[in-house]
Scaffold this motif. Structure first.
Motif, PDB file in Angstrom:
ATOM      1  N   PRO A  53       0.825  -1.246   0.000  1.00 35.98           N
ATOM      2  CA  PRO A  53       0.000   0.000   0.000  1.00 35.98           C
ATOM      3  C   PRO A  53       0.844   1.275   0.000  1.00 35.98           C
ATOM      4  N   VAL A  54       1.688   1.410  -1.012  1.00 36.28           N
ATOM      5  CA  VAL A  54       2.480   2.652  -1.091  1.00 36.28           C
ATOM      6  C   VAL A  54       1.736   3.665  -1.969  1.00 36.28           C
ATOM      7  N   ASN A  55       2.175   4.931  -1.912  1.00 36.07           N
ATOM      8  CA  ASN A  55       1.467   5.995  -2.637  1.00 36.07           C
ATOM      9  C   ASN A  55       1.706   5.954  -4.136  1.00 36.07           C
ATOM     10  N   GLY A  56       2.944   5.683  -4.526  1.00 44.01           N
ATOM     11  CA  GLY A  56       3.280   5.725  -5.940  1.00 44.01           C
ATOM     12  C   GLY A  56       2.776   4.513  -6.700  1.00 44.01           C
ATOM     13  N   ASN A  57       2.871   4.624  -8.045  1.00 39.12           N
ATOM     14  CA  ASN A  57       2.399   3.560  -8.917  1.00 39.12           C
ATOM     15  C   ASN A  57       3.557   3.054  -9.754  1.00 39.12           C
ATOM     16  N   PRO A  58       3.967   1.812  -9.582  1.00 37.25           N
ATOM     17  CA  PRO A  58       5.092   1.292 -10.381  1.00 37.25           C
ATOM     18  C   PRO A  58       4.732   1.160 -11.856  1.00 37.25           C
ATOM     19  N   LEU A  59       3.448   1.075 -12.186  1.00 30.51           N
ATOM     20  CA  LEU A  59       3.059   0.915 -13.592  1.00 30.51           C
ATOM     21  C   LEU A  59       3.282   2.196 -14.383  1.00 30.51           C
ATOM     22  N   THR A  60       3.328   3.359 -13.702  1.00 32.48           N
ATOM     23  CA  THR A  60       3.583   4.639 -14.391  1.00 32.48           C
ATOM     24  C   THR A  60       5.026   5.075 -14.208  1.00 32.48           C
ATOM     25  N   ALA A  61       5.839   4.151 -13.737  1.00 30.37           N
ATOM     26  CA  ALA A  61       7.282   4.386 -13.564  1.00 30.37           C
ATOM     27  C   ALA A  61       7.575   5.471 -12.558  1.00 30.37           C
ATOM     28  N   GLU A  62       6.643   5.768 -11.624  1.00 26.96           N
ATOM     29  CA  GLU A  62       6.932   6.724 -10.553  1.00 26.96           C
ATOM     30  C   GLU A  62       7.852   6.109  -9.509  1.00 26.96           C
ATOM     31  N   ILE A  63       7.625   4.864  -9.272  1.00 25.92           N
ATOM     32  CA  ILE A  63       8.447   4.158  -8.275  1.00 25.92           C
ATOM     33  C   ILE A  63       8.876   2.833  -8.878  1.00 25.92           C
ATOM     34  N   HIS A  64       9.845   2.268  -8.213  1.00 30.87           N
ATOM     35  CA  HIS A  64      10.315   0.941  -8.606  1.00 30.87           C
ATOM     36  C   HIS A  64      10.256   0.043  -7.381  1.00 30.87           C
ATOM     37  N   LEU A  65       9.553  -1.114  -7.503  1.00 26.71           N
ATOM     38  CA  LEU A  65       9.451  -2.085  -6.406  1.00 26.71           C
ATOM     39  C   LEU A  65      10.321  -3.289  -6.711  1.00 26.71           C
ATOM     40  N   ASN A  66      11.084  -3.707  -5.710  1.00 26.35           N
ATOM     41  CA  ASN A  66      12.006  -4.830  -5.892  1.00 26.35           C
ATOM     42  C   ASN A  66      11.927  -5.757  -4.676  1.00 26.35           C
ATOM     43  N   VAL A  67      11.953  -7.064  -4.962  1.00 27.06           N
ATOM     44  CA  VAL A  67      11.896  -8.066  -3.889  1.00 27.06           C
ATOM     45  C   VAL A  67      13.287  -8.663  -3.709  1.00 27.06           C
ATOM     46  N   THR A  68      13.751  -8.701  -2.461  1.00 26.06           N
ATOM     47  CA  THR A  68      15.032  -9.313  -2.124  1.00 26.06           C
ATOM     48  C   THR A  68      14.830 -10.156  -0.861  1.00 26.06           C
ATOM     49  N   GLY A  69      15.886 -10.829  -0.466  1.00 24.90           N
ATOM     50  CA  GLY A  69      15.813 -11.589   0.775  1.00 24.90           C
ATOM     51  C   GLY A  69      16.099 -13.071   0.558  1.00 24.90           C
ATOM     52  N   PRO A  70      16.161 -13.869   1.651  1.00 28.06           N
ATOM     53  CA  PRO A  70      16.572 -15.289   1.566  1.00 28.06           C
ATOM     54  C   PRO A  70      15.596 -16.164   0.798  1.00 28.06           C
ATOM     55  N   ASP A  71      14.317 -15.792   0.761  1.00 30.08           N
ATOM     56  CA  ASP A  71      13.325 -16.645   0.095  1.00 30.08           C
ATOM     57  C   ASP A  71      12.740 -15.973  -1.135  1.00 30.08           C
ATOM     58  N   VAL A  72      13.552 -15.141  -1.795  1.00 30.60           N
ATOM     59  CA  VAL A  72      13.066 -14.336  -2.900  1.00 30.60           C
ATOM     60  C   VAL A  72      12.519 -15.178  -4.040  1.00 30.60           C
ATOM     61  N   GLU A  73      13.018 -16.437  -4.186  1.00 29.92           N
ATOM     62  CA  GLU A  73      12.569 -17.270  -5.302  1.00 29.92           C
ATOM     63  C   GLU A  73      11.080 -17.606  -5.229  1.00 29.92           C
ATOM     64  N   TRP A  74      10.482 -17.460  -4.027  1.00 30.02           N
ATOM     65  CA  TRP A  74       9.074 -17.812  -3.875  1.00 30.02           C
ATOM     66  C   TRP A  74       8.131 -16.642  -4.194  1.00 30.02           C
ATOM     67  N   PHE A  75       8.699 -15.466  -4.580  1.00 29.54           N
ATOM     68  CA  PHE A  75       7.844 -14.286  -4.778  1.00 29.54           C
ATOM     69  C   PHE A  75       8.096 -13.670  -6.148  1.00 29.54           C
ATOM     70  N   ARG A  76       7.065 -13.006  -6.631  1.00 27.58           N
ATOM     71  CA  ARG A  76       7.219 -12.171  -7.820  1.00 27.58           C
ATOM     72  C   ARG A  76       6.247 -10.992  -7.702  1.00 27.58           C
ATOM     73  N   MET A  77       6.682  -9.838  -8.236  1.00 26.37           N
ATOM     74  CA  MET A  77       5.889  -8.596  -8.172  1.00 26.37           C
ATOM     75  C   MET A  77       5.124  -8.414  -9.484  1.00 26.37           C
ATOM     76  N   GLU A  78       3.870  -8.131  -9.356  1.00 25.02           N
ATOM     77  CA  GLU A  78       3.042  -7.732 -10.503  1.00 25.02           C
ATOM     78  C   GLU A  78       2.354  -6.430 -10.112  1.00 25.02           C
ATOM     79  N   GLY A  79       2.997  -5.295 -10.509  1.00 26.27           N
ATOM     80  CA  GLY A  79       2.528  -3.992 -10.031  1.00 26.27           C
ATOM     81  C   GLY A  79       2.809  -3.905  -8.543  1.00 26.27           C
ATOM     82  N   LYS A  80       1.770  -3.578  -7.762  1.00 26.41           N
ATOM     83  CA  LYS A  80       1.929  -3.544  -6.322  1.00 26.41           C
ATOM     84  C   LYS A  80       1.594  -4.887  -5.653  1.00 26.41           C
ATOM     85  N   VAL A  81       1.219  -5.880  -6.450  1.00 24.34           N
ATOM     86  CA  VAL A  81       0.770  -7.160  -5.889  1.00 24.34           C
ATOM     87  C   VAL A  81       1.931  -8.158  -5.856  1.00 24.34           C
TER      88      VAL A  81
END
Length: 438
Positions: free
Chosen positions: A40-68
């Motif tokens: 629930p962040v303010n910016g929208n990654p689909l309009t290139a205002e922000i960039h969301l990235n997933v890191t961490g020990p279990d990163v292989e179990w996740f993927r970002m689709e927009g803010k989801v």
């Protein structure tokens, strides 16, 4: 009146704000693409205002689709709670403002919830074949079975009552896995038992279960006494009881046998009733031989005579009581009777009353016919034995001599009656036969 939807305007640096750390639950075995959370962040990654990235020990179990954030299941690698070191997945969601380059990190913790997707498994070391003595007391623990359920479900153990040997076992505490002996064992009756036990989930809807099959060998214990052979088995309350035979033998007056006495139904022989142990036995004479005329070999059981009997009239028979006891335990023994009859000396051979017999047979279709004399009486061979007062020896046996050519057409009974194969004889023919006695 005119209404318009206004797009909020965020100040520089506020596009990655509005979020927070996330803690969610997801069930194991969830399919690829399962929704996990929305950032629930303010910016929208689909309009290139922000960039969301997933890191961490279990990163292989996740993927970002927009803010989801969605579950990322790799091929041939389902989300299996039992394969995880701990039932949690951790990741860091980094939000970067593209203009200001400001970054805010949010933590994501996903708890993987358990599903009942595993059946119990018996521990291999607890289901090995084993041997138990037939002397094992009823109620003793024979084996402690152990099974594991990867889902951590509670288990109970039950004996398969449909199995052949189920009556030999019981489980008093279903959750313990301890199998107890429920009835006595008998090596002589059954040398091997098959145990079948279920391990079943106790408080689940599926009630998954598994089966263990264990072979239990029954070892012979020293619970049987010696027995003289051959046994005469009698059934007593569903139990086969060995009744010792009575041995019989003969010796002749005034003669001393130089070998062991010949007995029937066979030589004096006793064996340990525990077939798996076969403990050696020792023989001895308990009674019936007050003056030591007989001796028995304590190892072989052979009975020898030390001096002869002078008069069969005064001493017609000896009745010996013989004991066979285990060499290692004399309290385990058995006794039998040996009857030794004294015979009169055989001085004379049996002789036929007449040298020549003449008989007749009528031709007929019957397979057997009796031979008769001229006076139409049965032809009966008769021999006398002068060793008997009246010459009549009931033990004389009559037979055709080997020199006779017609043994296939005639036969003689032990009492001396002559029989013929009338259906194979021809009228007016004569047959010469020779007989012997024994």
């Amino acid at each position: 009146m005119l209404f318009a939807r206004l797009k909020p305007v965020f100040m520089e640096g506020d596009l990655c704000s509005g979020g927070h750390d996330l803690s969610v639950d997801i069930r194991e075995n969830s399919p690829d693409g399962t929704f996990i959370a929305k950032i629930p962040v303010n910016g929208n990654p689909l309009t290139a205002e922000i960039h969301l990235n997933v890191t961490g020990p279990d990163v292989e179990w996740f993927r970002m689709e927009g803010k989801v954030i969605k579950l990322n299941v790799l091929p041939n690698k389902p989300l299996d709670r039992e394969l995880l070191t701990i039932p949690f997945l951790f990741a860091m969601i980094s939000c970067t403002d593209v203009v200001s380059i400001d970054q805010i990190d949010y933590r994501l913790m996903v708890q993987v919830l358990n599903e009942n997707d595993n059946s119990p498994i018996f521990l291999e070391e607890s289901v090995q074949a084993l041997n138990v003595s037939e002397m094992t007391p009823v109620g003793e623990v024979l084996i402690r079975l152990q099974a594991q359920d990867k889902d951590g479900d509670g288990l109970i153990y039950m004996i398969n009552k449909a199995s052949n040997d189920a009556d030999f076992f019981r489980i008093d505490l279903p959750s313990s896995g301890k199998v107890l002996l429920s009835q006595p064992l008998d090596y002589e009756a059954k040398k091997q038992l098959d145990l079948q036990v279920y391990a079943m989930e106790m408080n689940t809807e599926e009630r998954y279960n598994t089966t263990a099959k264990i072979t239990i060998g029954v070892l012979d214990g020293d619970d049987q006494y010696p027995r003289f052979l051959p046994c005469n088995f009698l059934l007593h309350k569903k139990t086969r009881i060995c009744v010792n035979p009575v041995y019989r033998g003969n010796v002749t007056e005034a003669k001393l046998p130089y070998h062991a006495l010949q007995l029937s139904p066979g030589p004096l022989l006793a064996k340990d009733g525990d077939k798996g142990l076969q403990t050696p036995v020792a023989y001895s004479i308990l009674a019936g031989d007050d003056n030591g005329r007989f001796e028995v070999n304590n190892v072989t059981g052979a009975i020898m005579m030390r001096w002869p009997v002078r008069s069969f009239v005064k001493t017609p028979m000896f009745t010996l009581t013989v004991m066979a006891s285990q060499v290692d335990d004399s309290t385990k023994y058995t006794v039998t009777t040996v009857l030794i009859r004294i015979l009169a000396p055989n001085r004379y051979r049996p002789q036929f009353k007449t040298i020549e017999y003449e008989g007749f047979i009528q031709e007929q279709p019957n397979p057997l016919a009796l031979v008769v004399t001229y006076s139409n009486k049965l032809l009966m061979l008769e021999a006398i034995d002068q060793d008997f007062k009246n010459g009549r020896n009931l033990n004389i046996v009559y037979s055709l001599a080997h020199q006779s050519n017609h043994t296939q057409l005639f036969q003689v009974t032990q009492e001396g009656l002559l029989l013929a194969r009338a259906d194979r004889l021809h009228a007016f023919e004569k047959y010469m036969l020779q007989y012997t006695t024994a």
